[in-house]
Design a protein around this motif. Structure first.
Motif, short mmCIF file in Angstrom:
data_model
loop_
_atom_site.label_atom_id
_atom_site.label_comp_id
_atom_site.label_asym_id
_atom_site.label_seq_id
_atom_site.Cartn_x
_atom_site.Cartn_y
_atom_site.Cartn_z
N GLY A 1 0.92 -0.95 0.14
CA GLY A 1 0.00 -0.05 0.06
C GLY A 1 0.89 1.34 0.06
N ALA A 2 1.89 1.29 0.86
CA ALA A 2 2.58 2.54 1.01
C ALA A 2 3.38 2.75 -0.40
CB ALA A 2 3.67 2.14 2.14
N LEU A 3 4.13 1.72 -1.00
CA LEU A 3 4.98 1.77 -2.12
C LEU A 3 3.84 2.36 -3.25
CD1 LEU A 3 7.04 -1.34 -2.11
CD2 LEU A 3 7.69 1.05 -1.51
N LEU A 4 2.85 1.68 -3.47
CA LEU A 4 1.62 2.10 -4.25
C LEU A 4 1.33 3.56 -4.37
CD1 LEU A 4 -0.48 -0.93 -5.19
CD2 LEU A 4 0.55 0.56 -6.98
N LEU A 5 0.71 3.93 -3.16
CA LEU A 5 0.14 5.09 -2.85
C LEU A 5 1.09 6.10 -2.59
CD1 LEU A 5 -3.00 4.40 -2.53
CD2 LEU A 5 -2.93 5.38 -0.25
N GLY A 6 2.18 5.74 -1.90
CA GLY A 6 3.32 6.81 -1.75
C GLY A 6 3.76 7.39 -3.02
N THR A 7 4.22 6.10 -4.13
CA THR A 7 4.57 6.66 -5.37
C THR A 7 3.67 7.47 -6.29
OG1 THR A 7 5.92 4.48 -5.08
CG2 THR A 7 6.13 5.60 -7.29
N ALA A 8 2.37 7.03 -6.15
CA ALA A 8 1.35 7.58 -6.87
C ALA A 8 1.32 8.90 -6.53
CB ALA A 8 -0.03 6.86 -6.79
N GLN A 9 1.19 9.05 -5.29
CA GLN A 9 1.21 10.58 -4.64
C GLN A 9 2.36 11.53 -4.85
OE1 GLN A 9 -0.41 11.34 -0.61
NE2 GLN A 9 -0.68 8.99 -0.52
N GLN A 10 3.60 10.83 -5.05
CA GLN A 10 4.70 11.76 -5.33
C GLN A 10 4.75 12.19 -6.87
OE1 GLN A 10 7.23 13.07 -3.80
NE2 GLN A 10 6.03 12.18 -2.00
N VAL A 11 4.16 11.15 -7.69
CA VAL A 11 4.07 11.51 -9.05
C VAL A 11 2.83 12.65 -9.38
CG1 VAL A 11 3.29 10.69 -11.27
CG2 VAL A 11 4.53 9.39 -9.63
N ALA A 12 1.63 12.39 -8.53
CA ALA A 12 0.52 13.09 -8.53
C ALA A 12 0.70 14.58 -8.10
CB ALA A 12 -0.86 12.69 -7.93
N THR A 13 1.56 14.83 -6.98
CA THR A 13 1.73 16.16 -6.34
C THR A 13 2.36 17.01 -7.78
OG1 THR A 13 2.00 14.78 -4.49
CG2 THR A 13 2.58 17.30 -4.26
N VAL A 14 3.47 16.08 -8.15
CA VAL A 14 4.05 17.10 -9.17
C VAL A 14 3.11 17.43 -10.66
CG1 VAL A 14 6.25 16.98 -10.79
CG2 VAL A 14 6.24 15.94 -8.62
N THR A 15 2.48 16.35 -10.78
CA THR A 15 1.55 16.71 -12.20
C THR A 15 0.09 17.26 -11.71
OG1 THR A 15 1.03 14.40 -11.90
CG2 THR A 15 2.64 14.83 -13.32
N ILE A 16 -0.44 16.89 -10.76
CA ILE A 16 -1.87 17.42 -10.35
C ILE A 16 -1.58 18.18 -9.13
CG2 ILE A 16 -4.27 16.89 -10.62
CD1 ILE A 16 -3.64 13.92 -10.80
N SER A 17 -2.77 18.56 -8.45
CA SER A 17 -2.51 19.65 -7.37
C SER A 17 -2.41 18.70 -6.12
CB SER A 17 -3.60 20.44 -7.06
OG SER A 17 -4.83 19.56 -6.63
N SER A 18 -1.81 19.05 -5.03
CA SER A 18 -1.66 18.16 -3.66
C SER A 18 -2.92 17.90 -3.09
CB SER A 18 -0.66 18.66 -2.86
OG SER A 18 -0.95 19.84 -2.37
N GLU A 19 -3.91 18.83 -3.23
CA GLU A 19 -5.14 18.84 -2.41
C GLU A 19 -6.08 17.55 -3.29
OE1 GLU A 19 -4.69 22.17 -1.96
OE2 GLU A 19 -4.74 21.65 0.08
N LEU A 20 -5.87 17.59 -4.36
CA LEU A 20 -6.86 16.92 -5.59
C LEU A 20 -6.31 15.38 -4.94
CD1 LEU A 20 -9.11 16.74 -7.27
CD2 LEU A 20 -7.56 16.54 -9.06
N ASN A 21 -4.93 15.04 -4.97
CA ASN A 21 -4.45 13.96 -4.77
C ASN A 21 -4.74 13.35 -3.37
OD1 ASN A 21 -2.13 12.99 -3.10
ND2 ASN A 21 -1.36 14.81 -4.39
N LEU A 22 -4.97 14.32 -2.33
CA LEU A 22 -5.50 13.64 -1.03
C LEU A 22 -6.97 13.30 -1.10
CD1 LEU A 22 -3.84 16.20 1.57
CD2 LEU A 22 -3.21 13.81 1.14
N LEU A 23 -7.72 14.09 -1.96
CA LEU A 23 -9.12 13.64 -2.11
C LEU A 23 -9.01 12.06 -2.68
CD1 LEU A 23 -11.75 14.61 -2.01
CD2 LEU A 23 -11.69 15.13 -4.36
#
Lengths: 315, 290
Positions: free
Chosen positions: A262-284
């Motif tokens: 879970g951490a590897l998947l979600l963590g990596t996805a969030q790192q990518v998403a924070t750069v490409t999309i907004s950080s609020e949206l990726n928390l949602l």
């Protein structure tokens, strides 16, 4: 993974991580990977109490932040070295875990969950009012200039976090296979029955909260050096609490592998998403995934994969 | 610095605050105390109530309290929907304690982040003629923005109390919290009764939210401050007693107000936790528990 292969693989992983820091020049990868590994520690720590024992901790952010602020205080007071910071942060967070558990775990499990939520707010209030560590406005932390073997401090922190992550997963795995782990599982499945069979439920639960709190504090200890500027709002950020719950839930709570996946998947996805999309949206998205997984796939990804494998074998 | 004026003002302010806390806690008194559904997302829905009141107030100039009242059916429907999902996914499987809690935690988070995405993290406030006004009784000044929510909260408390004692469905809700199986044997469907009750619990969040934004500006993450408070109140109030909730809320309001006056407002959130720990450690059955 075969039972005997775990530790050799773990050591190989650490060595590979150190090797990578010597080969790769770009610091960004280590900067991002540090966060992912930090979540591996947090998710694993949460799962020791949440997944194995069935008690939900909503205050992961508080334990993490206590670890981070413990470091800040020790750096400011004694300029203490990192290993000392990690040990001290673990000890303080572990004690807070023990105290919270002692006050609430004699009651229904729900009260522990609620108390951890409130604990996060109160500890934040204390830190905000404590001027020595920067109070509400936060504080700067200077990194040591040079470290042995590493050409940048971020790479060093990455290697440290790798060791911590492997250690945390190792601890979780050995708990799972020990008498303690079986006791915790008995508590999760039926606490009254466990008590009747002679399982010392309160002692085991307190042990679990302490270990879990310690690991969360340990995860927070190097954090001030990582960000170099720490304030209560970012240290107590709800995203830690949400991720610490979402990652094991999405990965699967029954084994040590679940939180890691879970951490590897979600963590990596969030790192990518924070750069490409907004950080609020990726928390949602994390929130929605958490709710979706607990409703539709209560066993998590690891459970889903196992089910498919079992079905495949039957055919 | 201690003066009698200050003390009197702090106590009056605390009582008014406590009245408002009652309104926030009543929904949880029903959900947690009566139905055993640990809805930690309740404060988040209160904030959602504040924002719906704000939205209607900003767009049409409608009184925020009326707006809150107008939205109660919508919140009721959301509550019914949430309970259905909760029941089907967790309650029926006997999986409330781990995944059910995570579910509500996720909901709380979704509501909060969604509000941040739509409205940003700025404070929002509403307009109503009574918001700036103050009435004075001797040396005690009472701001209307506190008095109106206080009066409304009292009305809400009495109405709910009467509903539970006098009406058929209200009594059915009391019954389901006492003995689910017995209710089933009487030919009633406990799930439907709980669904209705949970709808009512969430509907109170709409009104409480409107009160919150009348009292002061609101931002999305404020709900978290209320989690410790509302659970402390519900536990101390005796888990499901409407009257107990009122008394516990008034008590917390006064203690918080005294702390804020004599030690500084930045310490006030810690009071609720002390209150909660006290409740859990000393009297988990509540002040008036059996």
């Amino acid at each position: 993974m075969a039972a005997k292969a775990f530790w050799p693989v773990a050591i190989a992983l650490i060595l590979a991580a150190i090797g990578l820091t010597q080969l790769l020049a770009n610091e960004y990868y280590f900067f991002a990977a540090y966060v992912v590994l930090q979540f591996v520690v947090l998710a694993t720590a949460w799962n020791i109490l949440g997944g194995y024992t069935g008690y939900v901790n909503f205050g992961s952010a508080a334990f993490f932040a206590v670890g981070a602020y413990c470091s800040v205080a020790l750096i400011k007071a004694f300029d203490a070295p990192l290993p000392v910071l990690i040990l001290a942060a673990g000890a303080v967070s572990g004690l807070i875990g023990l105290a919270t558990g002692y006050l609430t775990l004699r009651l229904k499990g729900v009260y522990f969950a609620i108390a951890t939520l409130a604990l996060a707010i109160v500890l934040e209030t204390f830190i905000t009012n404590w001027d020595f560590v920067g109070g509400a406005s936060g504080t700067f932390v200077l990194r040591p200039k040079e470290v042995w073997l590493f050409d940048s401090y971020i790479k060093f922190l990455f290697a440290v976090m790798m060791v911590l992550a492997v250690a945390a997963v190792g601890i979780a795995r050995s708990i799972e296979r020990s008498k303690l782990g079986r006791g915790l599982a008995a508590i999760r499945d039926d606490e009254v029955a466990a008590e009747c069979m002679g399982v010392p439920t309160l002692r085991l639960k307190l042990l679990a909260t302490t270990i879990s709190g310690t690991l969360m504090g340990v995860a927070g200890a190097p954090y001030p050096y990582y960000v170099t500027y720490l304030d209560p709002l970012s240290a107590f950020n709800l995203s830690y609490a949400v991720n610490a719950i979402a990652m094991p839930m999405i990965g699967g709570t029954m084994t040590w592998l679940g939180p890691v996946v879970g951490a590897l998947l979600l963590g990596t996805a969030q790192q990518v998403a924070t750069v490409t999309i907004s950080s609020e949206l990726n928390l949602l998205i994390v929130g929605v995934m958490l709710v979706g997984f607990v409703i539709l796939a209560p066993e998590g990804i690891v459970g889903l994969v196992r089910k498919t494998i079992r079905r495949g074998r039957r055919r | 610095m201690f003066t009698f004026d200050l003390l009197a003002n702090a106590i009056v302010a605390g009582v008014l605050l406590g009245g408002f806390y009652t309104a926030v806690s009543l929904g949880l008194t029903i959900a947690f105390g009566r139905l055993d559904v640990v809805n930690i997302a309740h404060p988040a829905f209160v904030i959602l109530g504040s924002y719906t009141a704000y939205m209607v107030n900003a767009a049409f100039g409608v009184d925020p309290v009326l707006a809150g009242l107008a939205f109660t059916p919508a919140f009721f429907a959301i509550g019914v929907g949430i309970y259905r999902v909760y029941h089907a996914s967790f309650e029926r499987r006997g999986d409330e304690s781990l995944r059910g809690l995570a579910f509500f935690f996720g909901l709380m988070f979704i509501v909060e982040v969604a509000l941040i995405l739509v409205y940003g993290v700025d404070y929002r406030l509403v307009d109503a003629p009574y918001i700036g006004a103050t009435v004075s009784f001797g040396f005690v000044g009472v701001p209307m923005r506190m008095l109106v929510p206080f009066a409304l909260a009292l009305i809400m408390t009495i109405a709910l109390q009467q509903y539970f004692v006098r009406t058929f469905m209200g009594r059915a809700i009391m019954a389901v919290s006492q003995d689910r199986l017995a209710l089933q044997l009487m030919g009633a469907d406990p799930t439907r009764v709980k669904q209705l009750a949970f709808g009512i619990a969430l509907a109170t969040a709409s009104l409480a939210g409107a009160m919150l934004i009348v009292i002061g500006p609101v931002e999305p993450s404020m709900g978290r401050l209320y989690i410790g408070r509302v659970f402390a109140i519900v536990v101390l109030g005796g888990m499901g007693s409407v009257g107990g909730t009122l008394i516990a809320a008034l008590l917390l309001g006064v203690i918080e107000s005294l702390t804020a006056t004599f030690y500084g407002p930045s310490w006030a959130p810690a009071v609720a936790f002390g209150f909660l720990l006290f409740a859990l450690a000393v009297r988990p059955q509540g002040l008036f528990g059996r």
